[in-house]
Design a protein around this motif. Structure first.
Motif, PDB file in Angstrom:
ATOM      1  N   THR A   1     -31.690  69.850  33.125  1.00  0.00           N
ATOM      2  CA  THR A   1     -30.586  69.198  33.832  1.00  0.00           C
ATOM      3  C   THR A   1     -29.238  69.582  33.213  1.00  0.00           C
ATOM      4  O   THR A   1     -29.183  70.035  32.060  1.00  0.00           O
ATOM      5  CB  THR A   1     -30.722  67.662  33.770  1.00  0.00           C
ATOM      6  N   GLU A   2     -28.186  69.382  33.966  1.00  0.00           N
ATOM      7  CA  GLU A   2     -26.846  69.638  33.434  1.00  0.00           C
ATOM      8  C   GLU A   2     -26.565  68.726  32.247  1.00  0.00           C
ATOM      9  O   GLU A   2     -25.904  69.142  31.298  1.00  0.00           O
ATOM     10  CB  GLU A   2     -25.795  69.458  34.530  1.00  0.00           C
ATOM     11  N   SER A   3     -27.077  67.522  32.290  1.00  0.00           N
ATOM     12  CA  SER A   3     -26.886  66.587  31.183  1.00  0.00           C
ATOM     13  C   SER A   3     -27.544  67.100  29.904  1.00  0.00           C
ATOM     14  O   SER A   3     -26.963  66.991  28.809  1.00  0.00           O
ATOM     15  CB  SER A   3     -27.464  65.224  31.562  1.00  0.00           C
ATOM     16  N   GLU A   4     -28.734  67.677  30.020  1.00  0.00           N
ATOM     17  CA  GLU A   4     -29.415  68.229  28.846  1.00  0.00           C
ATOM     18  C   GLU A   4     -28.659  69.436  28.288  1.00  0.00           C
ATOM     19  O   GLU A   4     -28.551  69.593  27.072  1.00  0.00           O
ATOM     20  CB  GLU A   4     -30.848  68.625  29.210  1.00  0.00           C
TER      21      GLU A   4
ATOM     22  N   ALA B   1     -25.409  69.873  28.621  1.00  0.00           N
ATOM     23  CA  ALA B   1     -24.191  69.303  28.032  1.00  0.00           C
ATOM     24  C   ALA B   1     -24.472  68.721  26.651  1.00  0.00           C
ATOM     25  O   ALA B   1     -23.681  68.911  25.717  1.00  0.00           O
ATOM     26  CB  ALA B   1     -23.612  68.236  28.953  1.00  0.00           C
ATOM     27  N   ASP B   2     -25.592  68.026  26.503  1.00  0.00           N
ATOM     28  CA  ASP B   2     -25.952  67.455  25.201  1.00  0.00           C
ATOM     29  C   ASP B   2     -26.122  68.551  24.143  1.00  0.00           C
ATOM     30  O   ASP B   2     -25.667  68.400  23.003  1.00  0.00           O
ATOM     31  CB  ASP B   2     -27.239  66.636  25.298  1.00  0.00           C
ATOM     32  N   ALA B   3     -26.768  69.647  24.521  1.00  0.00           N
ATOM     33  CA  ALA B   3     -26.965  70.764  23.588  1.00  0.00           C
ATOM     34  C   ALA B   3     -25.625  71.387  23.204  1.00  0.00           C
ATOM     35  O   ALA B   3     -25.403  71.747  22.048  1.00  0.00           O
ATOM     36  CB  ALA B   3     -27.886  71.811  24.200  1.00  0.00           C
ATOM     37  N   ILE B   4     -24.733  71.493  24.171  1.00  0.00           N
ATOM     38  CA  ILE B   4     -23.406  72.054  23.898  1.00  0.00           C
ATOM     39  C   ILE B   4     -22.620  71.153  22.956  1.00  0.00           C
ATOM     40  O   ILE B   4     -22.035  71.624  21.976  1.00  0.00           O
ATOM     41  CB  ILE B   4     -22.634  72.286  25.215  1.00  0.00           C
ATOM     42  N   ILE B   5     -22.624  69.873  23.223  1.00  0.00           N
ATOM     43  CA  ILE B   5     -21.893  68.925  22.373  1.00  0.00           C
ATOM     44  C   ILE B   5     -22.448  68.965  20.954  1.00  0.00           C
ATOM     45  O   ILE B   5     -21.691  68.985  19.984  1.00  0.00           O
ATOM     46  CB  ILE B   5     -21.945  67.504  22.967  1.00  0.00           C
ATOM     47  N   GLU B   6     -23.772  68.988  20.830  1.00  0.00           N
ATOM     48  CA  GLU B   6     -24.394  69.054  19.507  1.00  0.00           C
ATOM     49  C   GLU B   6     -23.937  70.309  18.757  1.00  0.00           C
ATOM     50  O   GLU B   6     -23.570  70.240  17.581  1.00  0.00           O
ATOM     51  CB  GLU B   6     -25.914  69.067  19.668  1.00  0.00           C
ATOM     52  N   TYR B   7     -23.947  71.434  19.447  1.00  0.00           N
ATOM     53  CA  TYR B   7     -23.537  72.690  18.821  1.00  0.00           C
ATOM     54  C   TYR B   7     -22.061  72.649  18.419  1.00  0.00           C
ATOM     55  O   TYR B   7     -21.705  73.044  17.304  1.00  0.00           O
ATOM     56  CB  TYR B   7     -23.805  73.855  19.777  1.00  0.00           C
TER      57      TYR B   7
ATOM     58  N   ILE C   1     -30.780  81.466  36.016  1.00  0.00           N
ATOM     59  CA  ILE C   1     -30.338  80.272  36.736  1.00  0.00           C
ATOM     60  C   ILE C   1     -29.705  79.248  35.796  1.00  0.00           C
ATOM     61  O   ILE C   1     -28.671  78.661  36.110  1.00  0.00           O
ATOM     62  CB  ILE C   1     -31.516  79.664  37.521  1.00  0.00           C
ATOM     63  N   TRP C   2     -30.298  79.029  34.619  1.00  0.00           N
ATOM     64  CA  TRP C   2     -29.782  77.985  33.716  1.00  0.00           C
ATOM     65  C   TRP C   2     -28.361  78.310  33.232  1.00  0.00           C
ATOM     66  O   TRP C   2     -27.584  77.397  32.957  1.00  0.00           O
ATOM     67  CB  TRP C   2     -30.709  77.776  32.518  1.00  0.00           C
ATOM     68  N   GLU C   3     -28.030  79.585  33.141  1.00  0.00           N
ATOM     69  CA  GLU C   3     -26.702  79.979  32.636  1.00  0.00           C
ATOM     70  C   GLU C   3     -25.572  79.475  33.523  1.00  0.00           C
ATOM     71  O   GLU C   3     -24.458  79.249  33.049  1.00  0.00           O
ATOM     72  CB  GLU C   3     -26.616  81.489  32.490  1.00  0.00           C
ATOM     73  N   GLN C   4     -25.845  79.265  34.795  1.00  0.00           N
ATOM     74  CA  GLN C   4     -24.812  78.767  35.697  1.00  0.00           C
ATOM     75  C   GLN C   4     -24.414  77.331  35.344  1.00  0.00           C
ATOM     76  O   GLN C   4     -23.320  76.894  35.693  1.00  0.00           O
ATOM     77  CB  GLN C   4     -25.321  78.810  37.143  1.00  0.00           C
TER      78      GLN C   4
END
Length: 61
Positions: A5-8, A10-16, A56-59
């Motif tokens: 999901t976009e939320s998942e 986003a969570d990975a991005i915020i963590e990084y 697909i996930w990269e979008q």
């Protein structure tokens, strides 16, 4: 396994970003790092039908 999901993402991005001193990263850097932090399904890894050379996930980044 279903698509991420976009939320998942986003969570990975915020963590990084919180681990980085600058709190910043390029899209390319995020695309390289996210697969190290989340489980991507075969559906996520499938080639994008609308963007050449992109999964697909990269979008969602």
């Amino acid at each position: 396994m279903s698509r991420i999901t976009e939320s998942e993402i986003a969570d990975a991005i915020i963590e990084y970003l919180t681990e980085k001193t600058s709190g910043r990263a390029s899209i390319q850097e995020l695309v390289r790092e996210i697969p190290n932090r989340v489980n991507l399904s075969a559906e996520d890894l499938a080639p994008s039908p609308t963007r050449n050379n992109e999964a697909i996930w990269e979008q969602q980044v």
